[in-house]
Motif scaffolding. Structure first.
Motif, PDB file in Angstrom:
ATOM      1  N   THR A  25       9.668   4.203  -0.898  1.00  0.00           N
ATOM      2  CA  THR A  25      10.290   3.079  -1.611  1.00  0.00           C
ATOM      3  C   THR A  25      10.302   3.269  -3.117  1.00  0.00           C
ATOM      4  OG1 THR A  25       9.527   1.612   0.146  1.00  0.00           O
ATOM      5  CG2 THR A  25      10.211   0.553  -1.883  1.00  0.00           C
ATOM      6  N   GLU A  76       4.652  -2.906  -3.340  1.00  0.00           N
ATOM      7  CA  GLU A  76       4.622  -1.498  -3.778  1.00  0.00           C
ATOM      8  C   GLU A  76       5.461  -1.254  -5.041  1.00  0.00           C
ATOM      9  OE1 GLU A  76       5.389   1.585  -0.947  1.00  0.00           O
ATOM     10  OE2 GLU A  76       4.073   0.701   0.556  1.00  0.00           O
ATOM     11  N   ARG A 105       9.688  -6.946  -6.617  1.00  0.00           N
ATOM     12  CA  ARG A 105       8.257  -6.980  -6.274  1.00  0.00           C
ATOM     13  C   ARG A 105       7.923  -8.159  -5.368  1.00  0.00           C
ATOM     14  NH1 ARG A 105       2.977  -8.229  -8.646  1.00  0.00           N
ATOM     15  NH2 ARG A 105       3.972  -9.822  -9.916  1.00  0.00           N
ATOM     16  N   PHE A 160      16.140  -0.894  -1.286  1.00  0.00           N
ATOM     17  CA  PHE A 160      15.264  -0.497  -0.184  1.00  0.00           C
ATOM     18  C   PHE A 160      15.894   0.536   0.756  1.00  0.00           C
ATOM     19  CE2 PHE A 160      13.514  -4.489  -1.736  1.00  0.00           C
ATOM     20  CZ  PHE A 160      12.204  -4.095  -1.964  1.00  0.00           C
ATOM     21  N   ARG A 196       9.566  -8.950  -2.929  1.00  0.00           N
ATOM     22  CA  ARG A 196       9.900  -8.517  -1.555  1.00  0.00           C
ATOM     23  C   ARG A 196       8.979  -7.413  -1.068  1.00  0.00           C
ATOM     24  NH1 ARG A 196      16.195  -7.332  -2.151  1.00  0.00           N
ATOM     25  NH2 ARG A 196      15.938  -6.611   0.008  1.00  0.00           N
ATOM     26  N   ASP A 197       8.390  -6.643  -1.998  1.00  0.00           N
ATOM     27  CA  ASP A 197       7.481  -5.558  -1.603  1.00  0.00           C
ATOM     28  C   ASP A 197       6.539  -5.275  -2.766  1.00  0.00           C
ATOM     29  OD1 ASP A 197       6.161  -3.278  -0.803  1.00  0.00           O
ATOM     30  OD2 ASP A 197       7.940  -2.267  -0.029  1.00  0.00           O
TER      31      ASP A 197
END
Length: 676
Positions: free
Chosen positions: A201, A236, A231, A185, A233-234
């Protein structure tokens, strides 16, 4: 595994000038940083009164600690080329692009080791474990970013770079992916490919490097595991996971993932772009179009979304909309990779490793002091050959349209969608009493624009036309494009207070063409003109049974020209002519594409053996593209057959062993089809 030879760049008068130059350049670095610098101090074995500085660059060395870098310096203490000198000290410099620091290890031989880092102001800092983790990851990413694709272009760019494979086994892979996970990140700090406006990101040099690694090695499961964890964690990160799933032929899973993720982030342009690419690849143009349109809405300032939409229109043969979409692409100034800027060396030694010696590669190569190949001026000034970044991609799309519908039809569609200069003048003449003034302002602005940019192909042609009547007649077969009215002209301020072209009846549905796109048309015209002259001349020579002669460099340029214009067979023909004069990695790489298309395994391997040997000759034991091709062949034919074909080739065993090393790497990673 035999290591490539060590190039030596000498500084005999001013020791450490190269290290000082590197320190000064730190504040100007914007990307991943230059390759690592390794600087040695030598002195005669018989006396200690005169020291000499020798350096080279390197990528792919494990930069996870000061000990691993010192170990590399220690491998250089014995030189088979120089038995009268000994190495007394060495400095290894490795750039940390996350923290903008140059990590350095100083080694005294025999004896001490000191590690520290230098910031952009040239001040010393303490090298911590966290900084070494960042440096290690940057080292792996640089190895992939600076690798040569087989054509030799990257190798020629910087003199004396040893290129090693940064990840040679599963243990090293675990270390790399673990570092990538921990720093993922922060990836946007590393900048991104030149086609990306704002690093984010999922679009930066870290994600590019990860995807390149996974595609090259075929380690899809490792990639899927990494992006699955990230994924959580985010969401996107779903677009990256989807891309790896498609690579791994897990298409059902990829489609389900894209659908589910878009419920959470309906305007994620990377996911929408993934969907558009997938649908287009499946021949579902209309579905791809809807996804591409939404991606443009989600990220209107990104080049990639507009370029994808234009690509979809090309696939649907909606040429007018393809041109209008291309005209809307936001274009970015090309930011090249960070390259070392070094002071003039006193001399350069470029030794050849005996294992990479191959007569057909060395025969016919120009020696030092030999005159350069003659290249006709018209071939030297083909602007398209130097395009990079967004301009290269936009030009490629334009050539695809030209190849599909022909130049004349392309000009016709261009005049239907864009305001042409002539009709602009006529319309203004009918719309305003100041017609003459405004027409002259168009001319003035247009020519001023041209002076500030690159000179147009027709200006250069007039300045350097020394070709005979035959060439002029052949070139005349291609119609010269008329000038459009650039938006910069209409909005220049020197027009009337209300020049609103919306009220002009003749072109109320037309757009103003961007100047950069207008220039692309002129560059394409010049490419097509030179191509037509070449093909016409060749046909005439064949009719008269006369040999058509060009230098090796000219054949190479003509091969690239044909390839750019999507004339595949003619490109191969030019490359083969080049190879009949002397070996050229670019020409061999071009011919390799022919064998790929024909699925000719034997010929492919013959080309790969020679390309791998040439790479090794110039200190590169690692090319991701060549490794990828070997891996795909092993996947399709099996490792036993590939090794047998390589071994049956009538070439020196040490040269064959270099290709066997690539095969061994596939076995180490348990690639599909390998016997490991």
């Amino acid at each position: 595994m035999v290591a490539p030879a060590v190039p030596e760049i000498y500084e005999e008068d001013e020791i450490f000038a190269a290290v000082d130059a590197r320190t000064e350049s730190l504040q100007n670095l914007r990307e991943l940083g230059p390759p690592d610098l390794v600087y040695l101090v030598k002195q005669p074995k018989t006396s200690a009164n005169r020291q000499t500085g020798v350096y080279h660059h390197v990528t792919g060395i494990d930069a996870s600690s000061s000990a691993s870098l010192a170990a590399y310096v220690n491998t250089l203490t014995f030189s088979p080329l120089d038995k009268t000198h000994k190495v007394v000290s060495g400095v290894y410099c490795c750039y940390n692009a996350f923290s903008h620091l140059d990590m350095r290890v100083e080694v005294k031989i025999p004896g001490s080791l000191e590690s520290y880092c230098i910031d952009e102001r040239g001040d010393k800092r303490v090298a911590t474990e966290a900084l070494w983790l960042e440096t290690f990851l940057c080292g792996v990413l640089r190895a992939y970013a600076y690798a040569d694709n087989g054509s030799g272009d990257a190798i020629r760019k910087i003199v004396g770079v040893r290129r090693f494979n940064p990840v040679t086994n599963t243990e090293m892979e675990h270390k790399f992916l673990d570092a990538a996970e921990r720093l993922f990140f922060l990836g946007r700090q590393l900048s991104s490919d030149p086609e990306t406006q704002v690093p984010n990101t999922v679009s930066n040099h870290l994600t590019t490097g990860l995807l390149k690694y996974i595609q090259t090695t075929g380690r899809y499961t490792s990639g899927i595991n990494l992006f699955e964890k990230l994924r959580t964690r985010d969401v996107e990160v779903s677009s990256l996971l989807a891309r790896v799933l498609v690579m791994a032929d897990e298409e059902v899973q990829a489609v389900r993932l894209m659908f589910d993720a878009l419920q959470d982030v309906p305007m994620d342009y990377a996911l929408l772009d993934c969907q558009a690419t997938f649908c287009k690849g499946k021949g579902e143009g209309e579905m791809a179009l809807e996804c591409a349109k939404r991606a443009v809405t989600a990220a209107p300032s990104e080049f990639s979304t507009w370029a994808r939409l234009a690509e979809v229109y090309v696939g649907l043969e909606q040429w007018d909309l393809a041109l209008l979409t291309l005209n809307s692409c936001p274009m970015f100034t090309y930011q090249d990779k960070d390259t070392p800027r070094m002071p003039q060396p006193s001399r350069i030694m470029l030794p050849i490793l005996s294992e990479s010696l191959l007569d057909e590669i060395d025969e016919g190569q120009p020696r030092q002091g030999d005159p350069h190949d003659y290249v006709h001026p018209s071939l030297r000034r083909l602007h398209a050959a130097s395009y990079q970044g967004t301009f290269l991609k936009a030009y490629n799309l334009l050539t695809k349209v030209a190849a599909a519908i022909g130049w004349d039809q392309l000009l016709k569609i261009r005049s239907e969608v864009f305001v042409m200069e002539e009709e602009y003048r006529v319309e203004r003449h009918h719309s305003t009493p100041k017609a003459e003034d405004s027409a002259s302002s168009v001319d003035a602005n247009g020519s001023a624009e041209q002076e500030n940019g690159t000179s147009s192909p027709e200006e250069e042609e007039e300045a350097t036309t020394t070709n005979g009547n035959k060439e002029e007649q052949a070139g005349d077969a291609i119609e010269r494009p008329e000038q459009t009215v650039a938006s910069a002209v209409v909005k220049s301020g020197s027009e009337d207070p209300d020049p609103s072209h919306a009220s002009y009846t003749q072109f109320k549905n037309k757009r103003l063409c961007e100047r950069w796109l207008d220039n692309l048309f002129m560059v394409l015209y010049e490419d097509l003109r030179i191509y037509t002259i070449w093909r016409t001349e060749m046909a005439q020579y064949r009719q008269q049974a006369i040999e058509y002669k060009k230098s090796a460099t000219e054949w190479e340029i003509l091969g690239e020209l044909a390839e750019r214009l999507h004339h595949f067979d003619e490109g191969i023909e030019a490359y083969e002519h080049c190879l009949s004069i002397r070996f050229s990695p670019k020409a061999m790489r071009g011919v390799l594409k022919l064998y790929e298309n024909r699925n000719d395994t034997r010929q492919m391997l013959g080309s790969l053996i020679r390309l791998i040997a040439w790479q090794y000759r110039w200190y590169s034991e690692f090319s991701p593209e060549l490794l990828f091709l070997i891996r795909k062949l092993i996947e399709e034919e099996g490792a036993v057959k590939v090794r047998s074909i390589v071994q049956a080739t009538n070439l020196p065993q040490p040269v064959l062993d270099l290709t066997h090393q690539y095969c061994q790497l596939c076995a180490t990673f348990r690639s599909s089809g390998s016997d490991g």
